[in-house]
Design a protein around this motif. Structure first.
Motif, short mmCIF file in Angstrom:
data_model
loop_
_atom_site.label_atom_id
_atom_site.label_comp_id
_atom_site.label_asym_id
_atom_site.label_seq_id
_atom_site.Cartn_x
_atom_site.Cartn_y
_atom_site.Cartn_z
N MET A 20 3.58 -5.75 -11.14
CA MET A 20 4.58 -4.81 -11.62
C MET A 20 4.16 -3.40 -11.22
SD MET A 20 5.86 -4.08 -15.53
CE MET A 20 6.74 -5.58 -15.78
N SER A 21 5.06 -2.67 -10.61
CA SER A 21 4.75 -1.31 -10.16
C SER A 21 4.72 -0.36 -11.35
CB SER A 21 5.80 -0.85 -9.15
OG SER A 21 7.05 -0.71 -9.79
N GLN A 31 6.51 2.26 -11.71
CA GLN A 31 7.88 2.59 -12.10
C GLN A 31 8.48 1.52 -13.00
OE1 GLN A 31 10.22 5.26 -11.62
NE2 GLN A 31 8.16 6.11 -11.50
N GLU A 32 8.26 0.28 -12.64
CA GLU A 32 8.77 -0.82 -13.47
C GLU A 32 8.10 -0.83 -14.84
OE1 GLU A 32 8.02 -4.17 -11.04
OE2 GLU A 32 9.91 -4.00 -9.94
N SER A 33 6.80 -0.54 -14.86
CA SER A 33 6.07 -0.49 -16.12
C SER A 33 6.58 0.65 -17.00
CB SER A 33 4.58 -0.31 -15.84
OG SER A 33 3.87 -0.13 -17.03
N ALA A 68 9.56 2.05 -16.84
CA ALA A 68 10.92 1.71 -17.27
C ALA A 68 10.89 0.74 -18.43
CB ALA A 68 11.70 1.13 -16.09
N ALA A 69 10.01 -0.26 -18.36
CA ALA A 69 9.91 -1.24 -19.44
C ALA A 69 9.43 -0.58 -20.73
CB ALA A 69 8.97 -2.37 -19.03
N TRP A 112 11.16 7.09 -13.17
CA TRP A 112 10.89 7.10 -14.61
C TRP A 112 9.64 7.93 -14.88
CZ3 TRP A 112 13.88 5.18 -18.47
CH2 TRP A 112 14.90 4.31 -18.12
#
Length: 200
Positions: free
Chosen positions: A1-2, A4-6, A8-9, A114
């Motif tokens: 998980m990048s 950015q994804e982290s 965002a989550a 994010w």
């Protein structure tokens, strides 16, 4: 998980948490008045039942209380649901209270990345425990008092002899004393006793 994804989550998880917090607060707000009113009425009914009934129906009372509590909870949810916030709206709330200048909204739309989650989060809300706990404590106080307050059961009027008024007892004693002294004719005493019996 990048990263950015982290990020965002994390922001979405925070938004869900804030949304749930606000929704629960609205639900508790709408539940407060019915809870206090119904517990006051319920405590009066419990006191009356404890006084009138020989055997208090604990099981029925608990079942009725739970059903009423469930009904009030559903009614409060129905009244509060128009104030409920979605996680998307909670994200905007966080953004506004932290003065992020639409950073989260833009990131959600994919326009900007994010931001990292700061250490301190201000969602613009806080619990007011006095307002939250006062109705609950009042309901517990009303119901607890009605359950543990000593109440004497009503006695059946047909049970046992009725206690005569004190003047009648005094008059009966005086008639008996006059009969023992032989100062009054026996026929007159008999007539007095007959009149006293008629009054009873």
């Amino acid at each position: 998980m990048s990263d950015q994804e982290s990020s965002a989550a994390q922001w979405r998880r925070l938004a869900r948490h804030v949304s749930a917090k606000i929704n629960v607060a609205w639900w508790l707000d709408k539940l407060a008045v019915p809870l206090v009113v119904s517990s006051l009425i319920g405590s009066c009914l419990i006191l009356m039942a404890r006084r009138e009934l020989v055997q208090f129906p604990w099981a029925k009372t608990i079942i009725i209380g739970l059903v009423l509590l469930l009904g009030m909870g559903l009614m409060a949810w129905w009244l509060a649901r128009r104030h409920f916030e979605s996680p998307a709206r909670a994200l905007v709330r966080i953004e506004a209270s932290m003065r992020m200048r639409n950073t989260l909204s833009a990131a959600k739309q994919g326009v900007t990345p994010w931001p990292n989650l700061p250490e301190t989060i201000d969602d613009g809300t806080r619990w007011r425990w006095s307002r939250l706990l006062a109705p609950l404590l009042a309901a517990v106080l009303f119901l607890g008092t009605s359950l543990f307050l000593p109440v004497s059961a009503r006695t059946d009027s047909g049970e046992g002899p009725l206690d005569e008024p004190q003047p009648w007892k005094d008059l009966q004693a005086d008639i008996a004393a006059l009969g023992e002294d032989n100062t009054v004719q026996e026929e007159y005493l008999k007539e007095l006793e007959d009149r006293l019996d008629q009054l009873r």
